[in-house]
Motif scaffolding. Structure first.
Motif, PDB file in Angstrom:
ATOM      1  N   LEU A 364       0.813  -1.194   0.000  1.00 31.86           N
ATOM      2  CA  LEU A 364       0.000   0.000   0.000  1.00 31.86           C
ATOM      3  C   LEU A 364       0.856   1.257   0.000  1.00 31.86           C
ATOM      4  O   LEU A 364       0.601   2.212  -0.702  1.00 31.86           O
ATOM      5  CB  LEU A 364      -0.766  -0.100   1.280  1.00 31.86           C
ATOM      6  CG  LEU A 364      -2.068   0.503   1.486  1.00 31.86           C
ATOM      7  CD1 LEU A 364      -2.919  -0.601   2.069  1.00 31.86           C
ATOM      8  CD2 LEU A 364      -1.910   1.548   2.493  1.00 31.86           C
ATOM      9  N   PHE A 365       1.894   1.196   0.783  1.00 30.83           N
ATOM     10  CA  PHE A 365       2.804   2.336   0.789  1.00 30.83           C
ATOM     11  C   PHE A 365       3.441   2.491  -0.574  1.00 30.83           C
ATOM     12  O   PHE A 365       3.786   3.577  -0.998  1.00 30.83           O
ATOM     13  CB  PHE A 365       3.893   2.131   1.832  1.00 30.83           C
ATOM     14  CG  PHE A 365       3.363   2.127   3.224  1.00 30.83           C
ATOM     15  CD1 PHE A 365       4.064   1.508   4.226  1.00 30.83           C
ATOM     16  CD2 PHE A 365       2.172   2.741   3.531  1.00 30.83           C
ATOM     17  CE1 PHE A 365       3.574   1.493   5.511  1.00 30.83           C
ATOM     18  CE2 PHE A 365       1.672   2.733   4.800  1.00 30.83           C
ATOM     19  CZ  PHE A 365       2.374   2.105   5.800  1.00 30.83           C
ATOM     20  N   ARG A 367       2.179   2.381  -3.260  1.00 30.21           N
ATOM     21  CA  ARG A 367       1.375   3.172  -4.194  1.00 30.21           C
ATOM     22  C   ARG A 367       1.791   4.622  -4.178  1.00 30.21           C
ATOM     23  O   ARG A 367       1.280   5.423  -4.922  1.00 30.21           O
ATOM     24  CB  ARG A 367      -0.109   3.092  -3.820  1.00 30.21           C
ATOM     25  CG  ARG A 367      -0.695   1.738  -4.021  1.00 30.21           C
ATOM     26  CD  ARG A 367      -2.099   1.718  -3.521  1.00 30.21           C
ATOM     27  NE  ARG A 367      -2.899   2.729  -4.183  1.00 30.21           N
ATOM     28  CZ  ARG A 367      -4.085   3.123  -3.740  1.00 30.21           C
ATOM     29  NH1 ARG A 367      -4.562   2.635  -2.639  1.00 30.21           N
ATOM     30  NH2 ARG A 367      -4.759   4.023  -4.376  1.00 30.21           N
ATOM     31  N   LEU A 369       1.573   6.423  -1.465  1.00 33.20           N
ATOM     32  CA  LEU A 369       0.852   7.143  -0.440  1.00 33.20           C
ATOM     33  C   LEU A 369       1.798   7.561   0.656  1.00 33.20           C
ATOM     34  O   LEU A 369       1.615   8.565   1.319  1.00 33.20           O
ATOM     35  CB  LEU A 369      -0.237   6.254   0.134  1.00 33.20           C
ATOM     36  CG  LEU A 369      -1.237   5.758  -0.901  1.00 33.20           C
ATOM     37  CD1 LEU A 369      -2.260   4.876  -0.259  1.00 33.20           C
ATOM     38  CD2 LEU A 369      -1.907   6.939  -1.574  1.00 33.20           C
ATOM     39  N   LEU A 370       2.767   6.738   0.861  1.00 31.99           N
ATOM     40  CA  LEU A 370       3.738   7.003   1.910  1.00 31.99           C
ATOM     41  C   LEU A 370       5.067   6.470   1.408  1.00 31.99           C
ATOM     42  O   LEU A 370       5.101   5.501   0.711  1.00 31.99           O
ATOM     43  CB  LEU A 370       3.386   6.198   3.148  1.00 31.99           C
ATOM     44  CG  LEU A 370       2.503   6.796   4.202  1.00 31.99           C
ATOM     45  CD1 LEU A 370       2.356   5.812   5.324  1.00 31.99           C
ATOM     46  CD2 LEU A 370       3.116   8.080   4.727  1.00 31.99           C
ATOM     47  N   PRO A 371       6.128   7.086   1.796  1.00 28.85           N
ATOM     48  CA  PRO A 371       7.398   6.424   1.563  1.00 28.85           C
ATOM     49  C   PRO A 371       7.552   5.336   2.606  1.00 28.85           C
ATOM     50  O   PRO A 371       7.235   5.593   3.745  1.00 28.85           O
ATOM     51  CB  PRO A 371       8.428   7.508   1.799  1.00 28.85           C
ATOM     52  CG  PRO A 371       7.751   8.474   2.711  1.00 28.85           C
ATOM     53  CD  PRO A 371       6.288   8.334   2.512  1.00 28.85           C
TER      54      PRO A 371
END
Lengths: 446, 73
Positions: A364-365, A367, A369-371
């Motif tokens: 998910l990260f 994607r 959205l977050l490093p």
């Protein structure tokens, strides 16, 4: 997996906005002299007091800690009184989940063996949580386990009662123990760290001493965001905002006391969101109202999809579409329509937060959205591993987006189309505030 | 475009849901936010996103730290 949620789900059926409306002092226009409302009010007030104390405890106030323990005992007493109240309506209220929610929530404030009714310490959650971790280990191929060892939901065909489910869960736990063999101790050690009531104790020694404070302040910030938003919404809805269908529902909902319900949810955030506390219940206040406001056709369709997926079927976006009414399909955003058409099938596991543990989280990260996707694999990578995993994660992202959509939209309609919105929180019932330890980290550990 | 479709198609919502899924907060808070999501405006969403990102980063760091200490022996 979700049996625990049946309790709050039942509760939601009794928590109609008009009842909630009386749960705070703001409900001036409502007759708040009825016994049920008085009880609710009393309970609510005490919970608020405890929540306030709780946040002070989190900031290291020793005095507050003492006070809180006393308040909790008083609270337990109050609950006992209410449970055996002479008014049947009040007793029913408690039976239908109110008391379960609250005790479950407050059980998490306590250490095992403290002087409170048994119901305040939830052993079931420990077992359910272990099952979750066990499955994570299987999925990660650790401890000589594989996916074949996983305890799927099919193994856990729920009986008619929550109690039966947990009996089964305990049997399964014994089975898991055997499979773990000599790794059992390590397994337990990991789990202990994440048990609601143990976690706080053991973590607090180990974590950065300011961590708890930072969490508390972030929590306060979130509560502020929630409050600001509610205030703004109420103002907007009171004004001459354009009256679309969704807005009209929302307006009606807010007028009928939904605003109070939402405030209660805000308070819930304060109570339940605190630190390491794993809890049950409060979001339900808002759930019904919002569902009524937003959930019609679309939600119902997705709901069916979720239900089917939960029953064991694989559900693709296309199948969801097949269940949709023509009217809904016509009105639908073409992009979303196209996306649903090619959304891959989602297995029941994927719909559960249980499987949204580490791997998925890392993905998910990825994607962007977050490093970063790879931080769990290497500490050094943390600093400079931003968004370069996006490409290889496209598939997962697609899956994930599907899940999200199903989930978000399911929420809109859950209460409306089904009085017991089991899919409202498809999350793991166990130790919810804490994710299982990440696979790579366990690997390191073993 | 109806409101729900619009809501589902908005990337900021997807991001927020993803973060809420991954954040180490209680399920009740999580669900509370899911329920409140339609009521948030963009600036509130951004505040929440920043908050949750910090929460996750911090938690990951602590998790790492705890596990390192637990298994040092």
């Amino acid at each position: 997996m979700d049996d625990e949620e049946e309790v709050p789900a039942e509760a939601s059926t009794v928590r109609r906005p008009e009842r909630q409306a009386a749960t705070t002092a703001e409900a001036r226009e409502v007759d708040d002299s009825s016994p049920v409302r008085l009880v609710q009010k009393a309970v609510r007030t005490r919970m608020n007091e405890i929540a306030d104390l709780r946040s002070r405890v989190m900031l290291g106030d020793a005095e507050a800690k003492k006070d809180m323990q006393k308040r909790l005992r008083d609270f337990a007493k109050l609950m006992d009184e209410v449970r055996s109240h002479s008014d049947s309506e009040i007793r029913n209220l408690m039976q239908t989940g109110f008391v379960d929610d609250i005790t479950a929530a407050h059980g998490n404030f306590l250490k095992e063996g403290e002087n409170l009714p048994e119901s305040f310490v939830d052993e079931n959650k420990r077992v359910a949580f272990r099952r979750h971790v066990f499955n994570e280990l299987c999925a990660a191929g650790l401890f000589g386990l594989s996916i074949k060892d996983m305890q799927t939901d099919n193994d856990m065909q729920r009986g008619p009662r929550v109690k039966a489910f947990y009996q089964l869960a305990k049997q399964k736990y014994e089975l898991a123990k055997q499979k773990l063999g000599k790794n059992l101790q390590t397994f337990e050690k990991i789990c202990d760290q994440y048990d609601g009531h143990n976690f706080r104790e053991s973590m607090e020694d180990l974590v950065d001493s300011e961590y708890v404070g930072r969490r508390a302040s972030r929590l306060r910030e979130r509560v502020d965001i929630g409050r600001d938003s509610l205030k703004r919404n109420q103002q907007e809805l009171a004004g001459d905002a354009p009256q679309t269908k969704g807005r009209r529902y929302l307006l009606g909902f807010l007028r009928e006391g939904g605003d109070i319900a939402l405030k209660a949810a805000g308070v819930g955030l304060m109570i339940y969101g605190s630190g390491f506390v794993a809890a049950a219940g409060a979001g339900l206040y808002a759930a019904k109202g919002i569902s009524e406001a937003m959930g019609y056709d679309f939600g119902q369709v997705v709901l069916k999809g979720v239900k089917r997926a939960k029953d064991g079927a694989k559900t693709s976006g296309k199948e969801l579409l097949n269940m949709a009414s023509e009217k809904w399909k016509d009105e639908m955003d073409p992009d979303l329509l196209r996306w649903l058409e090619r959304a891959p099938a989602t297995s029941p596991e994927r719909l559960e937060r249980a499987s949204l543990g580490l791997k998925t989280r890392a993905k998910l990260f990825g994607r962007g959205l977050l490093p970063s996707a790879i931080w769990s694999f290497s500490n050094d990578a943390k600093a400079d591993a931003p968004q370069n995993h996006i490409a290889e994660q496209t598939d997962t992202a697609e899956q994930k987006l599907h899940e999200i959509c199903v989930k978000v939209v399911g929420k809109f309609a859950s209460v409306k189309s089904n009085p017991a919105p089991k899919e409202k929180s498809k999350t793991t019932p166990e130790s919810p505030s804490i994710e299982a330890p990440s696979a790579p980290q366990i690997k390191k550990a073993v | 475009m109806d409101e729900i479709t619009q809501f589902c198609g908005d990337p900021i919502n997807a991001q927020l849901v993803a973060l809420l899924e991954g954040a180490p907060i209680s399920d009740d808070e999580r669900n509370g936010w899911f329920d409140m999501l339609p009521l948030l405006n963009d600036s509130e969403k951004k505040r929440l996103i920043a908050n949750l990102q910090a929460e996750i980063l911090d938690f990951e760091a602590q998790e790492e730290r705890v596990l390192t200490q637990m298994f040092r022996v």
